[in-house]
Each structure stands twice: as C-alpha cells, then as structure tokens.
Motif scaffolding. Sequence first.
Motif, PDB file in Angstrom:
ATOM      1  N   VAL A 209       0.844  -1.201   0.000  1.00 52.26           N
ATOM      2  CA  VAL A 209       0.000   0.000   0.000  1.00 52.26           C
ATOM      3  C   VAL A 209       0.876   1.246   0.000  1.00 52.26           C
ATOM      4  O   VAL A 209       0.629   2.194  -0.752  1.00 52.26           O
ATOM      5  CB  VAL A 209      -0.935   0.004   1.222  1.00 52.26           C
ATOM      6  N   LEU A 210       1.903   1.239   0.835  1.00 48.58           N
ATOM      7  CA  LEU A 210       2.787   2.402   0.943  1.00 48.58           C
ATOM      8  C   LEU A 210       3.497   2.684  -0.370  1.00 48.58           C
ATOM      9  O   LEU A 210       3.616   3.852  -0.779  1.00 48.58           O
ATOM     10  CB  LEU A 210       3.806   2.169   2.058  1.00 48.58           C
ATOM     11  N   SER A 211       3.957   1.648  -1.062  1.00 48.14           N
ATOM     12  CA  SER A 211       4.658   1.852  -2.331  1.00 48.14           C
ATOM     13  C   SER A 211       3.721   2.436  -3.389  1.00 48.14           C
ATOM     14  O   SER A 211       4.140   3.268  -4.209  1.00 48.14           O
ATOM     15  CB  SER A 211       5.259   0.537  -2.831  1.00 48.14           C
ATOM     16  N   SER A 212       2.455   2.023  -3.365  1.00 45.54           N
ATOM     17  CA  SER A 212       1.479   2.593  -4.298  1.00 45.54           C
ATOM     18  C   SER A 212       1.303   4.088  -4.055  1.00 45.54           C
ATOM     19  O   SER A 212       1.217   4.881  -4.999  1.00 45.54           O
ATOM     20  CB  SER A 212       0.125   1.883  -4.146  1.00 45.54           C
ATOM     21  N   ILE A 213       1.261   4.464  -2.779  1.00 43.26           N
ATOM     22  CA  ILE A 213       1.089   5.872  -2.426  1.00 43.26           C
ATOM     23  C   ILE A 213       2.350   6.678  -2.758  1.00 43.26           C
ATOM     24  O   ILE A 213       2.259   7.808  -3.244  1.00 43.26           O
ATOM     25  CB  ILE A 213       0.734   5.999  -0.932  1.00 43.26           C
ATOM     26  N   LEU A 214       3.518   6.103  -2.528  1.00 43.50           N
ATOM     27  CA  LEU A 214       4.767   6.802  -2.824  1.00 43.50           C
ATOM     28  C   LEU A 214       4.927   7.033  -4.321  1.00 43.50           C
ATOM     29  O   LEU A 214       5.468   8.061  -4.741  1.00 43.50           O
ATOM     30  CB  LEU A 214       5.956   6.008  -2.282  1.00 43.50           C
TER      31      LEU A 214
END
Length: 261
Positions: free
Chosen positions: A110-115
Amino acid sequence: MIQMLKEIIEYRDLTMMLTFRDLRVRYKQAAMGFLWAIFMPIVAICSGILIKKAMAVVSQQPLDTQGILSISVKVLPWTFFISSIRFSVQALVGNSSLVTKIYFPRAVLVLSSILACLFDFGVAMAVLIVLLTIFNIGVSLYLLWLPLFLVLLLLYTFGLGLLLSAANLFYRDIKYVVEIILMFGIFFTPVFYTAESFGRWKAIMLLNPLGSILEEIDKVVVLHQMPDILWVAYAVLTSLLVFIIGMIVFHASEPYFAENI
C-alpha cells in the motif's frame, strides 16, 4: 501498531523497490511519459475553471485570478489522494503472488502505491510552483504550515488506503464502491469552491478531513492567511485517528490475507 511501523521501516528497501517497479510499469511504453503526472491535474483544473466561470456568470461577478489559483492549489492534493486510493485498493489483490509466497509486511504494498503517486504529485507541484511564480502570488510566513498539512494528507491517505485494501481483499466489490465515491467526491469536497461559499453550512463541508486540509492549504499558499486553529486541530485528530485505525485493522487482518486472496 508499533511493531508494524518497525517492520515497515525495516523493509524500507523493499518499499523503494516496489515504488520504482510501480513507476516503471506505469510509464512503460507511455507516449506522454511523465506528462501523465500533470495531465490529470490539468484536466481537473480546467473543469474547475469552467464551473467557476459558470458560477461567475450566474452571479454576475468577474472570474478572478485568485479563484483560479486556489483551484489549482487544491486540485493537486485532491488528485494525489484519489490516485493513491485507487492504486491502494488494488495493492493486495494485484500482488497476490507476493502475498501468498513470501513473508514481508504487506503494508509496504500500500505504501509503495502511495509513494509512486507522491512522485507524480511532486512533478505536478514543480509545475504549479512555476505557475504561482508567473502570477507573482508571493510567499508569507504562513507557508511554514504547509509541511504539516502535507504530512496530514499522507497519514490520512495511508490510513484509508490500508483500510480499503484490506476490505477489498475480503470483499472484491469494494473497489467499485470506492470508484463511485471518488468519481463524485470532488463535488462534496471544497476543491472547485470554498467552504465559505456555503455560509452557515461551512462546518458540514469541513467535516470531511480532506476538505479541512485543502482549505487550510489554500489559506497559507494563496490567501496568505493564518490557518483556522480549530479546523487544523480537527484535521490533525481525524487524520491520526484514520491512520491508527487503518494500521490496527490491517495488522489484525493480515494473517488471513493469504488464505482469502
């Protein structure tokens, strides 16, 4: 939750690898390349200007430059938010092979998608800075509040992304509900207009934490005004609450991901 945060930090190299992978996939064989990062904000800004112009014609008021700049400033965080949520919802289901085969904190998906969306936000912001410079919008000490609002935007987006990605893994129709909400959400969020234009109904518009954040960003960047401390406090509390709830729910449901995906 603390353990989950520690694991995310420990796997920061994996997070960056996944972020770069998402960017490569997104821009691979894309004719416009990085121009896609500013295409959606430009379309949204043009839509906002058309709506603003229609409102100006009806009210017989001139279309002011400040209103256009306010729309531009608020559109960027809004497009970052909706892009991040769209990719976050599919983060687990779209990486099912990784989720079922090896162990790592699934929150990094999820974090990589947001980054990756944050990268697009950075590109669009660079263009916006040029635009604000051309129109000589100037700077003030109130601009020092901007990093706080950007952090709150990230926390709120990450927390909501964790909740929705987990929910979508168990109930696959969540993504369709999210798409519908995001499609019409801009009309319930003060992006093309200000909360002040609703008079006594202003508080209702600002109950949306994202609306509170966008309004305060507009105040410190375009209007050069002191942010409303009460609404800042509300944005802080709600953003932290969504982030904490998202972390707790995601962590509690994580052991069941592999068998349900």
